[in-house]
Structures are given as C-alpha cells and as structure tokens.
Design a protein around this motif. Structure first.
Motif, PDB file in Angstrom:
ATOM      1  N   PRO A  22      20.981  41.339  45.944  1.00  0.00           N
ATOM      2  CA  PRO A  22      20.342  40.024  45.835  1.00  0.00           C
ATOM      3  C   PRO A  22      21.193  38.962  46.515  1.00  0.00           C
ATOM      4  CG  PRO A  22      21.452  40.577  43.782  1.00  0.00           C
ATOM      5  CD  PRO A  22      21.543  41.797  44.671  1.00  0.00           C
ATOM      6  N   GLU A  23      20.571  37.880  46.922  1.00  0.00           N
ATOM      7  CA  GLU A  23      21.346  36.760  47.439  1.00  0.00           C
ATOM      8  C   GLU A  23      22.309  36.312  46.348  1.00  0.00           C
ATOM      9  OE1 GLU A  23      19.215  33.616  49.346  1.00  0.00           O
ATOM     10  OE2 GLU A  23      17.698  34.971  50.169  1.00  0.00           O
ATOM     11  N   GLN A  24      23.569  36.158  46.700  1.00  0.00           N
ATOM     12  CA  GLN A  24      24.600  35.822  45.711  1.00  0.00           C
ATOM     13  C   GLN A  24      25.754  35.135  46.401  1.00  0.00           C
ATOM     14  OE1 GLN A  24      26.710  39.710  44.474  1.00  0.00           O
ATOM     15  NE2 GLN A  24      24.927  40.431  45.663  1.00  0.00           N
ATOM     16  N   ASP A  25      26.564  34.499  45.611  1.00  0.00           N
ATOM     17  CA  ASP A  25      27.702  33.782  46.159  1.00  0.00           C
ATOM     18  C   ASP A  25      28.853  33.891  45.183  1.00  0.00           C
ATOM     19  OD1 ASP A  25      29.174  32.264  47.912  1.00  0.00           O
ATOM     20  OD2 ASP A  25      28.455  30.347  47.160  1.00  0.00           O
ATOM     21  N   GLN A  26      30.050  33.939  45.721  1.00  0.00           N
ATOM     22  CA  GLN A  26      31.260  33.873  44.923  1.00  0.00           C
ATOM     23  C   GLN A  26      32.215  32.919  45.611  1.00  0.00           C
ATOM     24  OE1 GLN A  26      33.340  37.356  43.514  1.00  0.00           O
ATOM     25  NE2 GLN A  26      31.511  38.665  43.697  1.00  0.00           N
ATOM     26  N   PRO A  27      33.041  32.231  44.839  1.00  0.00           N
ATOM     27  CA  PRO A  27      34.086  31.422  45.470  1.00  0.00           C
ATOM     28  C   PRO A  27      35.128  32.339  46.094  1.00  0.00           C
ATOM     29  CG  PRO A  27      34.380  31.459  43.086  1.00  0.00           C
ATOM     30  CD  PRO A  27      33.066  32.124  43.364  1.00  0.00           C
ATOM     31  N   MET A  28      35.785  31.855  47.138  1.00  0.00           N
ATOM     32  CA  MET A  28      36.873  32.612  47.739  1.00  0.00           C
ATOM     33  C   MET A  28      37.939  32.903  46.692  1.00  0.00           C
ATOM     34  SD  MET A  28      36.496  33.158  51.032  1.00  0.00           S
ATOM     35  CE  MET A  28      35.571  32.590  52.467  1.00  0.00           C
ATOM     36  N   PRO A  29      38.542  34.079  46.698  1.00  0.00           N
ATOM     37  CA  PRO A  29      38.410  35.172  47.647  1.00  0.00           C
ATOM     38  C   PRO A  29      37.402  36.234  47.254  1.00  0.00           C
ATOM     39  CG  PRO A  29      40.302  35.549  46.275  1.00  0.00           C
ATOM     40  CD  PRO A  29      39.713  34.243  45.812  1.00  0.00           C
ATOM     41  N   GLY A  30      36.762  36.109  46.090  1.00  0.00           N
ATOM     42  CA  GLY A  30      35.763  37.070  45.646  1.00  0.00           C
ATOM     43  C   GLY A  30      36.361  38.194  44.824  1.00  0.00           C
ATOM     44  N   LEU A  31      35.538  38.714  43.874  1.00  0.00           N
ATOM     45  CA  LEU A  31      36.003  39.772  42.978  1.00  0.00           C
ATOM     46  C   LEU A  31      35.031  40.940  42.978  1.00  0.00           C
ATOM     47  CD1 LEU A  31      37.069  37.648  39.857  1.00  0.00           C
ATOM     48  CD2 LEU A  31      38.601  38.779  41.476  1.00  0.00           C
ATOM     49  N   ASP A  32      35.558  42.148  42.984  1.00  0.00           N
ATOM     50  CA  ASP A  32      34.726  43.331  42.823  1.00  0.00           C
ATOM     51  C   ASP A  32      34.024  43.314  41.475  1.00  0.00           C
ATOM     52  OD1 ASP A  32      34.322  45.294  44.815  1.00  0.00           O
ATOM     53  OD2 ASP A  32      36.423  45.874  44.746  1.00  0.00           O
ATOM     54  N   SER A  33      34.692  42.783  40.467  1.00  0.00           N
ATOM     55  CA  SER A  33      34.137  42.792  39.116  1.00  0.00           C
ATOM     56  C   SER A  33      32.861  41.968  39.001  1.00  0.00           C
ATOM     57  CB  SER A  33      35.177  42.269  38.117  1.00  0.00           C
ATOM     58  OG  SER A  33      35.557  40.942  38.433  1.00  0.00           O
ATOM     59  N   GLU A  34      32.628  41.053  39.944  1.00  0.00           N
ATOM     60  CA  GLU A  34      31.439  40.211  39.901  1.00  0.00           C
ATOM     61  C   GLU A  34      30.423  40.554  40.989  1.00  0.00           C
ATOM     62  OE1 GLU A  34      32.614  36.111  39.877  1.00  0.00           O
ATOM     63  OE2 GLU A  34      33.959  36.372  38.155  1.00  0.00           O
ATOM     64  N   LEU A  35      30.673  41.619  41.728  1.00  0.00           N
ATOM     65  CA  LEU A  35      29.792  42.017  42.820  1.00  0.00           C
ATOM     66  C   LEU A  35      28.532  42.682  42.262  1.00  0.00           C
ATOM     67  CD1 LEU A  35      29.909  41.985  45.955  1.00  0.00           C
ATOM     68  CD2 LEU A  35      30.818  44.307  45.833  1.00  0.00           C
ATOM     69  N   GLU A  36      27.375  42.344  42.839  1.00  0.00           N
ATOM     70  CA  GLU A  36      26.105  42.932  42.433  1.00  0.00           C
ATOM     71  C   GLU A  36      25.340  43.445  43.648  1.00  0.00           C
ATOM     72  OE1 GLU A  36      21.946  41.735  40.143  1.00  0.00           O
ATOM     73  OE2 GLU A  36      23.557  40.262  40.305  1.00  0.00           O
ATOM     74  N   PRO A  37      25.061  44.766  43.695  1.00  0.00           N
ATOM     75  CA  PRO A  37      25.458  45.817  42.756  1.00  0.00           C
ATOM     76  C   PRO A  37      26.939  46.164  42.913  1.00  0.00           C
ATOM     77  CG  PRO A  37      24.372  46.793  44.643  1.00  0.00           C
ATOM     78  CD  PRO A  37      24.266  45.298  44.824  1.00  0.00           C
ATOM     79  N   LYS A  38      27.478  46.885  41.951  1.00  0.00           N
ATOM     80  CA  LYS A  38      28.880  47.273  42.012  1.00  0.00           C
ATOM     81  C   LYS A  38      29.134  48.200  43.190  1.00  0.00           C
ATOM     82  CE  LYS A  38      29.939  45.049  38.270  1.00  0.00           C
ATOM     83  NZ  LYS A  38      30.615  43.739  38.390  1.00  0.00           N
ATOM     84  N   ALA A  39      30.303  48.064  43.783  1.00  0.00           N
ATOM     85  CA  ALA A  39      30.694  48.953  44.874  1.00  0.00           C
ATOM     86  C   ALA A  39      31.360  50.202  44.304  1.00  0.00           C
ATOM     87  CB  ALA A  39      31.651  48.228  45.815  1.00  0.00           C
ATOM     88  N   ASP A  40      31.265  51.315  45.037  1.00  0.00           N
ATOM     89  CA  ASP A  40      31.939  52.548  44.662  1.00  0.00           C
ATOM     90  C   ASP A  40      33.271  52.613  45.395  1.00  0.00           C
ATOM     91  OD1 ASP A  40      32.831  55.076  44.097  1.00  0.00           O
ATOM     92  OD2 ASP A  40      30.981  56.113  44.681  1.00  0.00           O
ATOM     93  N   ARG A  41      34.352  52.410  44.658  1.00  0.00           N
ATOM     94  CA  ARG A  41      35.693  52.491  45.223  1.00  0.00           C
ATOM     95  C   ARG A  41      36.342  53.848  44.974  1.00  0.00           C
ATOM     96  NH1 ARG A  41      37.926  47.277  42.199  1.00  0.00           N
ATOM     97  NH2 ARG A  41      36.857  48.454  40.561  1.00  0.00           N
ATOM     98  N   GLY A  42      35.564  54.766  44.432  1.00  0.00           N
ATOM     99  CA  GLY A  42      36.092  56.099  44.170  1.00  0.00           C
ATOM    100  C   GLY A  42      36.623  56.290  42.768  1.00  0.00           C
ATOM    101  N   GLU A  43      36.361  55.326  41.883  1.00  0.00           N
ATOM    102  CA  GLU A  43      36.868  55.432  40.517  1.00  0.00           C
ATOM    103  C   GLU A  43      36.517  56.783  39.895  1.00  0.00           C
ATOM    104  OE1 GLU A  43      35.596  51.009  40.987  1.00  0.00           O
ATOM    105  OE2 GLU A  43      35.002  52.967  41.763  1.00  0.00           O
ATOM    106  N   LYS A  44      35.274  57.239  40.121  1.00  0.00           N
ATOM    107  CA  LYS A  44      34.830  58.513  39.581  1.00  0.00           C
ATOM    108  C   LYS A  44      34.491  59.522  40.677  1.00  0.00           C
ATOM    109  CE  LYS A  44      32.829  56.434  35.401  1.00  0.00           C
ATOM    110  NZ  LYS A  44      31.579  56.251  34.598  1.00  0.00           N
TER     111      LYS A  44
END
Length: 299
Positions: A22-44
């Motif tokens: 979806p259209e979204q915005d975060q203040p710089m520098p941005g956080l993975d924890s607030e990203l929609e949808p979540k990114a796969d960084r290989g945690e699992k």
C-alpha cells in the motif's frame, strides 16, 4: 513438512509472493518493523551450512533490509558480526542482534552516522576491537531519494546522497585495509540503477555507477595482497529504503512487478550472494559485479 529455505528447489516466480504494498510513508531512515508488508530477511528462511565458520564481518546498514539479511546469514554460516546503523534504527538493530546471538555468535552493535569521516574511522576500530579482528567488510548503508526533476534535487540532498554512498564507502575501505589479512573480502552494495538509471533517481544512480568503478579499481589494487573486492548489484528489493522517499508513493503497489521474474525481490534472496563472495569458495572471483535483479539486463 520442513520449512522452506534458500536451498529448497521450487519455482522462483512464486518462491516469494508478488507483493502489492500500500502507499505508505516513514520518516528517515525507516524501520523494517514498520514496513507493510513485512520483508523476509531470512529470520526463518535462511539455513546456514558453515561456510563462514570463524569469520569476523562488519556490515554497514546491518540493522534492516539487505544488510539485516546479510548479517543473519553470516551468523548462521558461523561468523561473528558487527552491524552499523543510525541511532534512530536501534529497534531494528536490537532485533538483528538477538537473531545473531541466538546462533551463538557475537554481535557488536555500532550506531553512528557514516557521512562523517571521523565516525567511519571510529566504527572500523570499534568493529576490530569488538570482533577481535576483521576479515569481511560489507559496505551496504545507502541513501536513495526519488525526485521527478533535477530541479528538485537540492544541494543538501545531493551532498547527503554522495556522502552516504560514496564518501562513506571510501572512508570505510581506507580505514579497514590495514586490518584485513590475506583471504579477506570487501563487498560493496551497488544497484541495477548503476546500469539502467531511473529518471527519478539521478543522484542515487550516479553514486552506484561510481561504486562499481571504485570496486573494480580497488580490486586490482588489493588482489596481490590476497584481499578480494567484489560488488553486488541488487534490483528492486523490498526494504524500508523504498518507503522513505526511495520510490514515488503512488508507484509502491506495483513495485518490482516489471522485472522478468514478475515480482520484487526479498532481502533474503540477496544474502547468498554476499555469503558466496565472502567465502573461500569464491577465491578466484575478484572485481566482479554480481547482479541479483530478477532478470533485468546487465553488462
């Protein structure tokens, strides 16, 4: 059924979902924890095989996105890892540190702004001290701001982009070389933008092209010392970089779908390239730009 990991045989077009952010915005520098949808960084989804056992790696921008995925993969491959990030990204950095430590590896957290030379020098020294040495440097922290016209690129934006993407790379490499033994690797995070620049990313694309050139030249200089320098050039990868002015907001729902593979990439899909270039199995790979871009043309 076993969890699917990077070694699972399957169809790459559907290995990860075709996201419609979806259209979204975060203040710089941005956080993975607030990203929609979540990114796969290989945690699992990243399984280690011991390819970097005993190595000591420093990853800039290691709290999120591609850098976070690389840090996780390195730890699961047996390396101790130092991660650099901005103080505002502490939440993401803590998450990555916990995942590294869960693997029984050391994580050295190093907040600091890499647009400052003294900070870059200090971070390298702190990484060496915290890890007990250094043999992998991943220069990954980057600045990307979308502007539709050159007239909208301010001197301040241009300066910050160049400082983050070029000056910091130079400063980090210069400070690190004296610490790197034979067998070490330097890996730079470039971009498909270095070959196929988007009209709204003029300053960013320019810096990534310069990074390719710098990496290939430094590779020739350091090869006789047994230090390998290589570059990874990602295509459209779903990270916080894209939502903090990295892409036009209205373009986010279609992010990455124009690639031949039909979707954006996930950070975990970059991690194996960085593992390969850091490992001894790539001992004859020097000055290479490894494109991970879903099928886009590259030289």
């Amino acid at each position: 059924m076993a969890t699917k990991d990077q070694l699972t045989f399957d169809d790459p077009t559907t290995r990860h979902p075709r996201i419609t952010p979806p259209e979204q915005d975060q203040p710089m520098p941005g956080l993975d924890s607030e990203l929609e949808p979540k990114a796969d960084r290989g945690e699992k989804s990243y399984r280690g095989t011991g390819r970097l056992e005993g190595r000591k790696a420093f990853v800039t921008g290691g709290d999120s996105g591609i850098g976070g995925a690389v840090a996780i993969a390195y730890a699961r491959e047996g390396a101790d890892v130092a991660i650099n990030y901005l103080p505002e990204e502490q939440e993401d950095a803590d998450t990555i540190a916990k995942l590294i430590e869960k693997e029984g590896r050391t994580c050295v957290q190093l907040p600091g702004d890499v647009t400052n030379r003294e900070t870059c020098d200090r971070l390298i020294e702190q990484a060496v001290e915290g890890l007990g040495g250094l043999d992998v440097l991943v220069v990954n922290a980057g600045k990307q701001v979308s502007k539709p016209s050159i007239e909208e690129i301010t001197d301040e934006q241009f300066d910050l982009t160049v400082k983050t993407n070029i000056y910091a790379m130079f400063w980090m490499c210069r400070a690190a070389v004296k610490h790197l033994p034979a067998g070490s690797s330097i890996i730079l995070s470039s971009s498909v933008q270095s070959y196929s620049p988007s009209d709204h990313l003029l300053d960013y694309a320019m810096t990534k092209a310069a990074m390719n050139n710098f990496g290939k030249g430094l590779a020739k200089q350091l090869a006789p010392k047994g230090i390998r320098v290589n570059i990874v050039a990602p295509g459209p990868i779903w990270t916080p970089l894209q939502v903090v002015e990295g892409q036009p907001k209205e373009a986010l729902p279609e992010f990455g779908v124009g690639q031949p593979i039909g979707r954006a990439g996930q950070p975990v899909e970059l991690a194996p390239a960085y593992v390969f270039l850091a490992s001894a199995e790539s001992s004859y790979v020097i000055g290479e730009t490894l494109n991970v871009n879903g099928g886009a043309d590259s030289p």
